[in-house]
Design a protein around this motif. Structure first.
Motif, mmCIF file in Angstrom:
data_model
loop_
_atom_site.group_PDB
_atom_site.id
_atom_site.type_symbol
_atom_site.label_atom_id
_atom_site.label_comp_id
_atom_site.label_asym_id
_atom_site.label_seq_id
_atom_site.Cartn_x
_atom_site.Cartn_y
_atom_site.Cartn_z
ATOM 1 N N SER A 225 0.833 -1.207 0.000
ATOM 2 C CA SER A 225 0.000 0.000 0.000
ATOM 3 C C SER A 225 0.868 1.258 0.000
ATOM 4 N N ASP A 226 1.988 1.216 0.730
ATOM 5 C CA ASP A 226 2.907 2.359 0.739
ATOM 6 C C ASP A 226 3.461 2.602 -0.667
ATOM 7 N N ALA A 227 3.853 1.516 -1.317
ATOM 8 C CA ALA A 227 4.403 1.629 -2.674
ATOM 9 C C ALA A 227 3.344 2.129 -3.644
ATOM 10 N N ARG A 228 2.126 1.620 -3.486
ATOM 11 C CA ARG A 228 1.039 2.056 -4.363
ATOM 12 C C ARG A 228 0.714 3.528 -4.126
ATOM 13 N N ALA A 229 0.821 3.980 -2.892
ATOM 14 C CA ALA A 229 0.574 5.390 -2.594
ATOM 15 C C ALA A 229 1.582 6.278 -3.322
ATOM 16 N N ILE A 230 2.842 5.819 -3.406
ATOM 17 C CA ILE A 230 3.858 6.572 -4.153
ATOM 18 C C ILE A 230 3.458 6.660 -5.621
ATOM 19 N N GLU A 231 2.945 5.574 -6.189
ATOM 20 C CA GLU A 231 2.494 5.592 -7.581
ATOM 21 C C GLU A 231 1.387 6.623 -7.787
ATOM 22 N N VAL A 232 0.474 6.703 -6.820
ATOM 23 C CA VAL A 232 -0.621 7.676 -6.911
ATOM 24 C C VAL A 232 -0.072 9.100 -6.853
ATOM 25 N N HIS A 233 0.840 9.354 -5.906
ATOM 26 C CA HIS A 233 1.428 10.693 -5.785
ATOM 27 C C HIS A 233 2.161 11.082 -7.075
ATOM 28 N N VAL A 234 2.916 10.155 -7.659
ATOM 29 C CA VAL A 234 3.654 10.454 -8.890
ATOM 30 C C VAL A 234 2.683 10.686 -10.044
ATOM 31 N N ALA A 235 1.602 9.893 -10.108
ATOM 32 C CA ALA A 235 0.605 10.083 -11.161
ATOM 33 C C ALA A 235 -0.044 11.463 -11.046
ATOM 34 N N ASN A 236 -0.356 11.875 -9.816
ATOM 35 C CA ASN A 236 -0.929 13.210 -9.615
ATOM 36 C C ASN A 236 0.078 14.299 -9.962
ATOM 37 N N LEU A 237 1.336 14.060 -9.613
ATOM 38 C CA LEU A 237 2.393 15.020 -9.932
ATOM 39 C C LEU A 237 2.538 15.180 -11.441
ATOM 40 N N ARG A 238 2.539 14.070 -12.157
ATOM 41 C CA ARG A 238 2.641 14.134 -13.624
ATOM 42 C C ARG A 238 1.445 14.864 -14.229
ATOM 43 N N ARG A 239 0.260 14.609 -13.675
ATOM 44 C CA ARG A 239 -0.944 15.277 -14.193
ATOM 45 C C ARG A 239 -0.818 16.786 -14.036
ATOM 46 N N LYS A 240 -0.326 17.233 -12.894
ATOM 47 C CA LYS A 240 -0.175 18.669 -12.673
ATOM 48 C C LYS A 240 0.930 19.257 -13.552
ATOM 49 N N LEU A 241 1.964 18.461 -13.793
ATOM 50 C CA LEU A 241 3.040 18.913 -14.675
ATOM 51 C C LEU A 241 2.605 18.925 -16.137
ATOM 52 N N GLY A 242 1.578 18.126 -16.448
ATOM 53 C CA GLY A 242 1.091 18.044 -17.818
ATOM 54 C C GLY A 242 1.953 17.175 -18.715
ATOM 55 N N GLU A 243 2.564 16.138 -18.133
ATOM 56 C CA GLU A 243 3.403 15.260 -18.942
ATOM 57 C C GLU A 243 2.802 13.863 -19.031
ATOM 58 N N SER A 244 3.184 13.159 -20.077
ATOM 59 C CA SER A 244 2.704 11.798 -20.299
ATOM 60 C C SER A 244 3.711 10.798 -19.745
ATOM 61 N N PRO A 245 3.252 9.755 -19.034
ATOM 62 C CA PRO A 245 4.203 8.753 -18.519
ATOM 63 C C PRO A 245 4.878 7.963 -19.638
ATOM 64 N N THR A 246 4.243 7.916 -20.819
ATOM 65 C CA THR A 246 4.837 7.173 -21.943
ATOM 66 C C THR A 246 5.855 8.015 -22.709
ATOM 67 N N ASN A 247 5.738 9.335 -22.583
ATOM 68 C CA ASN A 247 6.701 10.221 -23.248
ATOM 69 C C ASN A 247 7.026 11.380 -22.310
ATOM 70 N N PRO A 248 7.701 11.061 -21.188
ATOM 71 C CA PRO A 248 7.886 12.062 -20.132
ATOM 72 C C PRO A 248 8.923 13.120 -20.478
ATOM 73 N N ARG A 249 8.660 14.317 -19.988
ATOM 74 C CA ARG A 249 9.620 15.412 -20.128
ATOM 75 C C ARG A 249 10.532 15.479 -18.917
ATOM 76 N N TRP A 250 10.008 15.064 -17.726
ATOM 77 C CA TRP A 250 10.785 15.228 -16.499
ATOM 78 C C TRP A 250 10.999 13.926 -15.714
ATOM 79 N N ILE A 251 9.948 13.139 -15.505
ATOM 80 C CA ILE A 251 10.036 11.977 -14.615
ATOM 81 C C ILE A 251 9.899 10.690 -15.412
ATOM 82 N N GLU A 252 10.918 9.876 -15.337
ATOM 83 C CA GLU A 252 10.969 8.620 -16.092
ATOM 84 C C GLU A 252 10.729 7.440 -15.153
ATOM 85 N N THR A 253 9.871 6.519 -15.575
ATOM 86 C CA THR A 253 9.606 5.315 -14.784
ATOM 87 C C THR A 253 10.644 4.243 -15.095
#
Length: 264
Positions: A225-253
């Protein structure tokens, strides 16, 4: 009328911050016995506590007292805890701890997405709740951003930068291509950690421990659950940054491990 418990212990406030601001808590809980227990736990930690039986009263108490910590039940009559958390987060930077008998992972994730800093399952152990609150208080508090001055002045402190993204850890300001970006406390801390690490991979467990104010020694436990919470926080962060996880400008998975900054 609110339940008010005078602080059992008065701790000195940080420099420049009043004792009242540093040691006020709001408890939003419809069950009177649990509300009394939470009031006692927080009072023993040195807080002046204001209790509310529902989200509407609780929201007004937060608006009035601007507490450092707010505990919030999920299942309440009228406005539930998720909606209450969203409304609180729009007016206050209080640390929000959600409590619920609902232990499904989706409920915890929904609470974090609503703006909570932590999610605790009922029944809870008072000592564990105290420890979780203590861990939150070790993290810098993010104050609500005031209207900018007519002539902006460059804030002091060191800036971390990456491809148009700038973060100042001292002032807790983030800008993207010159525009201010509003982040939650957890989103800011994760972004700051990633910017400081550069191209080094930060595992989900590393980020979870960082949010708890801990460092990896090999003895810590990080749940799924802790790890999944990090995924949620990063997903929200990317949404606010306006970047796509498949073609990221800043955060790479880094699949199966965690995250790092994209190549320059």
């Amino acid at each position: 009328m609110t339940d008010v418990q005078e602080p059992a212990v008065v701790s000195p406030a940080p420099e420049g911050e009043s004792v009242e601001e540093a040691r006020v808590a709001v408890v939003i809980e419809d069950e009177e016995d649990i509300r009394s227990l939470l009031t006692a736990v927080l009072a023993q930690a040195g807080f002046e506590v204001h209790g509310a039986p529902d989200g509407y009263v609780g929201l007004e108490l937060v608006r009035e007292h601007q507490p450092l910590v707010t505990t919030l039940d999920v299942n309440m009559p009228g406005m539930d805890g998720f909606e209450t958390a969203k409304r609180i987060r729009s007016i206050s930077a209080t640390y929000i701890v959600m409590l619920s008998a609902r232990t499904e992972e989706i409920d915890a994730l929904q609470g974090l997405e609503a703006g909570a800093d932590d999610y605790v399952a009922k029944p809870f152990r008072p000592r564990e709740l105290r420890a979780r609150i203590d861990a939150m208080l070790r993290r810098p508090r993010h104050h609500m951003t005031a209207a900018p001055p007519a002539e902006p002045v460059e804030p002091a402190g060191e800036w971390l930068e990456h491809q148009g993204l700038r973060l100042n850890a001292d002032t807790r300001i983030v800008t993207v291509d010159g525009a201010d970006l509003e982040l939650t406390r957890s989103e800011f801390d994760i972004l700051a950690d990633l910017l400081a690490a550069g191209r080094r991979v930060r595992g989900k467990s590393d980020l979870a421990l960082m949010l708890r104010g801990e460092h990896f020694t090999g003895a810590e436990f990080v749940s799924d659950s802790d790890a999944r919470a990090i995924e949620v926080h990063v997903a929200n962060l990317r949404r606010k940054l306006g970047e796509s996880p498949t073609n990221p400008r800043w955060i790479e998975t880094v699949r199966g491990v965690g995250y790092r900054l994209t190549a320059p």
